[in-house]
Enzyme design. Structure first.
Site, PDB file in Angstrom:
ATOM      1  N   TYR A 147       0.828  -1.213   0.000  1.00 35.75           N
ATOM      2  CA  TYR A 147       0.000   0.000   0.000  1.00 35.75           C
ATOM      3  C   TYR A 147       0.864   1.265   0.000  1.00 35.75           C
ATOM      4  O   TYR A 147       0.459   2.295  -0.553  1.00 35.75           O
ATOM      5  CB  TYR A 147      -1.026  -0.037   1.150  1.00 35.75           C
ATOM      6  CG  TYR A 147      -2.140  -1.000   0.809  1.00 35.75           C
ATOM      7  CD1 TYR A 147      -3.178  -0.622  -0.037  1.00 35.75           C
ATOM      8  CD2 TYR A 147      -2.109  -2.315   1.249  1.00 35.75           C
ATOM      9  CE1 TYR A 147      -4.165  -1.514  -0.408  1.00 35.75           C
ATOM     10  CE2 TYR A 147      -3.094  -3.224   0.887  1.00 35.75           C
ATOM     11  CZ  TYR A 147      -4.122  -2.817   0.054  1.00 35.75           C
ATOM     12  OH  TYR A 147      -5.096  -3.701  -0.332  1.00 35.75           O
TER      13      TYR A 147
ATOM     14  N   GLN B  36     -15.132   2.590  -6.739  1.00 36.48           N
ATOM     15  CA  GLN B  36     -14.404   1.452  -6.172  1.00 36.48           C
ATOM     16  C   GLN B  36     -12.948   1.841  -5.944  1.00 36.48           C
ATOM     17  O   GLN B  36     -12.181   1.077  -5.385  1.00 36.48           O
ATOM     18  CB  GLN B  36     -14.435   0.278  -7.151  1.00 36.48           C
ATOM     19  CG  GLN B  36     -15.825  -0.228  -7.454  1.00 36.48           C
ATOM     20  CD  GLN B  36     -15.789  -1.237  -8.591  1.00 36.48           C
ATOM     21  OE1 GLN B  36     -15.723  -2.429  -8.386  1.00 36.48           O
ATOM     22  NE2 GLN B  36     -15.830  -0.746  -9.808  1.00 36.48           N
ATOM     23  N   ASN B  37     -12.573   3.020  -6.425  1.00 38.38           N
ATOM     24  CA  ASN B  37     -11.167   3.420  -6.364  1.00 38.38           C
ATOM     25  C   ASN B  37     -10.799   3.942  -4.980  1.00 38.38           C
ATOM     26  O   ASN B  37     -11.587   4.626  -4.332  1.00 38.38           O
ATOM     27  CB  ASN B  37     -10.882   4.488  -7.420  1.00 38.38           C
ATOM     28  CG  ASN B  37     -11.133   3.965  -8.814  1.00 38.38           C
ATOM     29  OD1 ASN B  37     -11.177   2.752  -9.009  1.00 38.38           O
ATOM     30  ND2 ASN B  37     -11.318   4.856  -9.776  1.00 38.38           N
ATOM     31  N   VAL B  38      -9.560   3.640  -4.586  1.00 35.63           N
ATOM     32  CA  VAL B  38      -9.089   4.100  -3.276  1.00 35.63           C
ATOM     33  C   VAL B  38      -8.294   5.404  -3.415  1.00 35.63           C
ATOM     34  O   VAL B  38      -7.810   5.934  -2.428  1.00 35.63           O
ATOM     35  CB  VAL B  38      -8.257   3.001  -2.566  1.00 35.63           C
ATOM     36  CG1 VAL B  38      -9.153   1.825  -2.193  1.00 35.63           C
ATOM     37  CG2 VAL B  38      -7.097   2.528  -3.437  1.00 35.63           C
ATOM     38  N   ASP B  39      -8.165   5.912  -4.649  1.00 37.65           N
ATOM     39  CA  ASP B  39      -7.473   7.191  -4.833  1.00 37.65           C
ATOM     40  C   ASP B  39      -8.431   8.346  -4.537  1.00 37.65           C
ATOM     41  O   ASP B  39      -9.626   8.143  -4.317  1.00 37.65           O
ATOM     42  CB  ASP B  39      -6.882   7.284  -6.253  1.00 37.65           C
ATOM     43  CG  ASP B  39      -7.950   7.266  -7.335  1.00 37.65           C
ATOM     44  OD1 ASP B  39      -8.872   8.097  -7.292  1.00 37.65           O
ATOM     45  OD2 ASP B  39      -7.872   6.410  -8.251  1.00 37.65           O
TER      46      ASP B  39
ATOM     47  N   HIS C 239     -14.464   0.930  -1.491  1.00 37.81           N
ATOM     48  CA  HIS C 239     -13.357   0.072  -1.070  1.00 37.81           C
ATOM     49  C   HIS C 239     -12.328   0.804  -0.209  1.00 37.81           C
ATOM     50  O   HIS C 239     -11.187   0.370  -0.113  1.00 37.81           O
ATOM     51  CB  HIS C 239     -12.678  -0.550  -2.303  1.00 37.81           C
ATOM     52  CG  HIS C 239     -13.576  -1.477  -3.054  1.00 37.81           C
ATOM     53  ND1 HIS C 239     -13.334  -1.903  -4.342  1.00 37.81           N
ATOM     54  CD2 HIS C 239     -14.738  -2.072  -2.679  1.00 37.81           C
ATOM     55  CE1 HIS C 239     -14.307  -2.714  -4.727  1.00 37.81           C
ATOM     56  NE2 HIS C 239     -15.171  -2.821  -3.740  1.00 37.81           N
TER      57      HIS C 239
ATOM     58  N   GLY D 196     -14.998   2.630 -16.520  1.00 42.53           N
ATOM     59  CA  GLY D 196     -13.727   1.971 -16.246  1.00 42.53           C
ATOM     60  C   GLY D 196     -13.748   0.897 -15.179  1.00 42.53           C
ATOM     61  O   GLY D 196     -12.898   0.892 -14.295  1.00 42.53           O
ATOM     62  N   THR D 197     -14.676  -0.020 -15.294  1.00 42.97           N
ATOM     63  CA  THR D 197     -14.646  -1.155 -14.360  1.00 42.97           C
ATOM     64  C   THR D 197     -14.996  -2.422 -15.106  1.00 42.97           C
ATOM     65  O   THR D 197     -15.867  -2.427 -15.966  1.00 42.97           O
ATOM     66  CB  THR D 197     -15.584  -0.952 -13.157  1.00 42.97           C
ATOM     67  OG1 THR D 197     -15.618  -2.163 -12.395  1.00 42.97           O
ATOM     68  CG2 THR D 197     -16.977  -0.540 -13.541  1.00 42.97           C
TER      69      THR D 197
END
Ligand code: APR
Length: 237
Positions: free
Chosen positions: A61, A95-98, A113, A179-180
């Site tokens: 991470y 769903q992105n962690v950014d 997420h 984009g998934t």
């Protein structure tokens, strides 16, 4: 001829995955060369991996957080989603962690997420904290003295924001998916939860089986520009 992209929705939910961030230089997961081809999920993204080797998980991470903090910038597609707020009601479920949607100016972003730029205490209260910079050291502790884990949802863990995401879909008249690969549940189930009357559009350059809706086979920035022109004709990009 009816516009296959429909008209500007009254209440839009934008659901994004790793492909939304690809043009910002953030790695995707299941595409060739993607993260899950270079790392095994069970080594870095499960509660068992953390129990076995927390330093390895922390390194993984840190590597991703460093890419986000030092290199990634929102692209034109992120900015178009943020600018849509000037014209209609927009909720982003990602769903992105950014944090690229937030950095582009979107004001309602729900992370399914978790978030790379937050850490969570491994103590009983599991408090989440924002994290400055990219590096979390194995010796870093929360104020109560517990080790810090990434504040992300791992495989095998509950998705606490799932009911909130379902709530956001209520009375939405359009879902825009960007984009998934739609392969990860429960997130992929969002499409099934959409009211039958709602307009669904998918922007993704890959072949993706879609039960209903329109598939714009394009990158995020190209597809969003096309949608902007259809929904807001004459409005400068
Ligand atoms: N623009 C739009 N889409 C793109 C682009 C681009 N420039 N480049 C790639 N894509 C698409 C790919 O075609 C693919 O369909 O992005 C998708 C990425 O799919 P995945 O790598 O599977 O990512 P995602 O669907 O977000 O994964 C879901 O799985 O491992 C987990 O937690 C992780 O949140 C992630 C979840």
């Amino acid at each position: 001829m009816a516009n296959r992209l429909g008209t500007l929705p009254r209440k839009l939910v934008v659901f994004t995955g790793a492909g939304m961030s690809a043009e910002s230089g953030v790695d995707t997961f299941r595409t060739p060369g993607g993260i899950w081809q270079r790392y095994a999920v069970e080594d870095v993204a499960t509660p068992e991996a953390w129990a076995r080797d927390p330093d390895r998980v922390t390194d993984f991470y840190n590597m991703r957080r460093r890419q986000l903090v030092e290199e990634a910038m929102p692209h034109a597609g992120h900015r178009l989603i943020a600018q849509l707020e000037e014209h209609t009601e927009v909720r982003v479920v990602t769903q992105n962690v950014d944090d690229l949607h937030e950095r582009a100016g979107s004001s309602h972003v729900l992370h399914l997420h978790g978030e790379l730029r937050r850490v969570r205490s491994t103590g009983p209260d599991a408090t989440s904290y924002p994290w400055e910079g990219w590096e979390v050291r194995p010796t870093d502790r929360c104020p109560a003295g517990y080790r810090l884990r990434p504040d992300v949802v791992w495989f095998g863990e509950e998705v606490p924001n799932w009911p909130v995401a379902l709530h956001a879909l209520q009375d939405a008249d359009a879902l825009l998916v960007v984009g998934t690969s739609l392969r990860v549940y429960p997130a992929a189930g969002l499409l099934e939860a959409m009211p039958a009357s709602a307009h669904i559009t998918l922007v993704d350059p890959d072949e993706i089986p879609l039960q209903r809706g329109v598939h714009l086979q394009a990158t995020a920035s190209e597809g969003l520009a096309e949608l902007w022109k259809a929904w807001l004709p004459g409005m400068p990009l």
